[in-house]
Write a protein that holds these residues in place. Sequence first.
Motif, PDB file in Angstrom:
ATOM      1  N   PHE B  72      30.688 -53.043   7.155  1.00  0.00           N
ATOM      2  CA  PHE B  72      31.039 -51.958   7.844  1.00  0.00           C
ATOM      3  C   PHE B  72      31.367 -50.783   6.791  1.00  0.00           C
ATOM      4  CE2 PHE B  72      30.868 -52.964  12.348  1.00  0.00           C
ATOM      5  CZ  PHE B  72      31.197 -54.247  12.285  1.00  0.00           C
ATOM      6  N   LEU B  73      30.849 -49.761   6.792  1.00  0.00           N
ATOM      7  CA  LEU B  73      31.163 -48.479   6.334  1.00  0.00           C
ATOM      8  C   LEU B  73      31.941 -47.561   7.182  1.00  0.00           C
ATOM      9  CD1 LEU B  73      30.900 -47.166   3.533  1.00  0.00           C
ATOM     10  CD2 LEU B  73      28.893 -45.579   4.158  1.00  0.00           C
ATOM     11  N   HIS B  74      33.404 -47.260   6.862  1.00  0.00           N
ATOM     12  CA  HIS B  74      34.197 -46.805   7.839  1.00  0.00           C
ATOM     13  C   HIS B  74      34.238 -45.216   7.140  1.00  0.00           C
ATOM     14  CE1 HIS B  74      35.275 -50.386   9.909  1.00  0.00           C
ATOM     15  NE2 HIS B  74      35.524 -50.883   8.750  1.00  0.00           N
ATOM     16  N   ILE B  75      34.089 -44.283   7.867  1.00  0.00           N
ATOM     17  CA  ILE B  75      34.157 -42.899   7.345  1.00  0.00           C
ATOM     18  C   ILE B  75      35.346 -42.274   8.027  1.00  0.00           C
ATOM     19  CG2 ILE B  75      33.115 -40.317   6.953  1.00  0.00           C
ATOM     20  CD1 ILE B  75      30.411 -41.927   7.177  1.00  0.00           C
ATOM     21  N   THR B  76      36.316 -41.849   7.339  1.00  0.00           N
ATOM     22  CA  THR B  76      37.593 -41.206   7.955  1.00  0.00           C
ATOM     23  C   THR B  76      37.787 -39.836   7.797  1.00  0.00           C
ATOM     24  OG1 THR B  76      38.692 -43.199   7.518  1.00  0.00           O
ATOM     25  CG2 THR B  76      40.200 -41.333   7.894  1.00  0.00           C
ATOM     26  N   ALA B  77      38.012 -39.042   9.081  1.00  0.00           N
ATOM     27  CA  ALA B  77      37.933 -37.759   8.654  1.00  0.00           C
ATOM     28  C   ALA B  77      36.883 -36.953   7.995  1.00  0.00           C
ATOM     29  CB  ALA B  77      39.401 -37.041   8.332  1.00  0.00           C
ATOM     30  N   PRO B  78      35.642 -37.421   8.437  1.00  0.00           N
ATOM     31  CA  PRO B  78      34.370 -36.764   7.725  1.00  0.00           C
ATOM     32  C   PRO B  78      34.440 -35.322   7.460  1.00  0.00           C
ATOM     33  CG  PRO B  78      33.632 -37.389   9.611  1.00  0.00           C
ATOM     34  CD  PRO B  78      35.370 -37.818   9.772  1.00  0.00           C
TER      35      PRO B  78
END
Lengths: 114, 110
Positions: B72-78
């Motif tokens: 998984f590639l998690h993107i936080t507050a993109p």
Amino acid sequence: GAGVSQSPRYKVAKRGQDVALRCDPISGHVSLFWYQQALGQGPEFLTYFQNEAQLDKSGLPSDRFFAERPEGSVSTLKIQRTQQEDSAVYLCASSLEAGGHEQFFGPGTRLTVL
Amino acid sequence: EDQVTQSPEALRLQEGESSSLNCSYTVSGLRGLFWYRQDPGKGPEFLFTLYSAGEEKEKERLKATLTKKESFLHITAPKPEDSATYLCAVHPGRSYIPTFGRGTSLIVHP
């Protein structure tokens, strides 16, 4: 900085013409890969060099495709008698060592065959 | 045969809306799983390498995780500048040739 460069960036060829695509990898990088990327797809492997040795050419679509890296640095991908289905972006990537390391990609050459 | 499947194909987010991209894979002996970012008209740019299940890597707003079957590639507050296509690739243990997925096209709206 000195990254991977490719030339030309764009190439338009008439069907049946021969084309040559050049890749200048990062100096000292052992591994060099060529990929073909169609629109909306991931890169598809074409061929792999370790220094001047072509270790794998299983991805080349036909015998019209030929690649070389004679001195273990610059590489050329040649396509003879181009066909419309050859239209794609051709990416070159180099890697510092052999096997399973991150690759540094060039900007690609967009080939359009009319 | 090695296979890599990325989902979703496309993802639209509002700025600040966190989400995750998925990369499912089957490979004979994983040597490494790689994440790349590709901007339009450019070559892929390396982001992360993961070698074994349970491993995690972080860089700014991105965090990559790995299990035995997927990453998984998690993107936080993109932010809008995170808009790009994200590619996943697996290197099998038996060869030097990676297999790439088709990528996830991410658009982050301001």
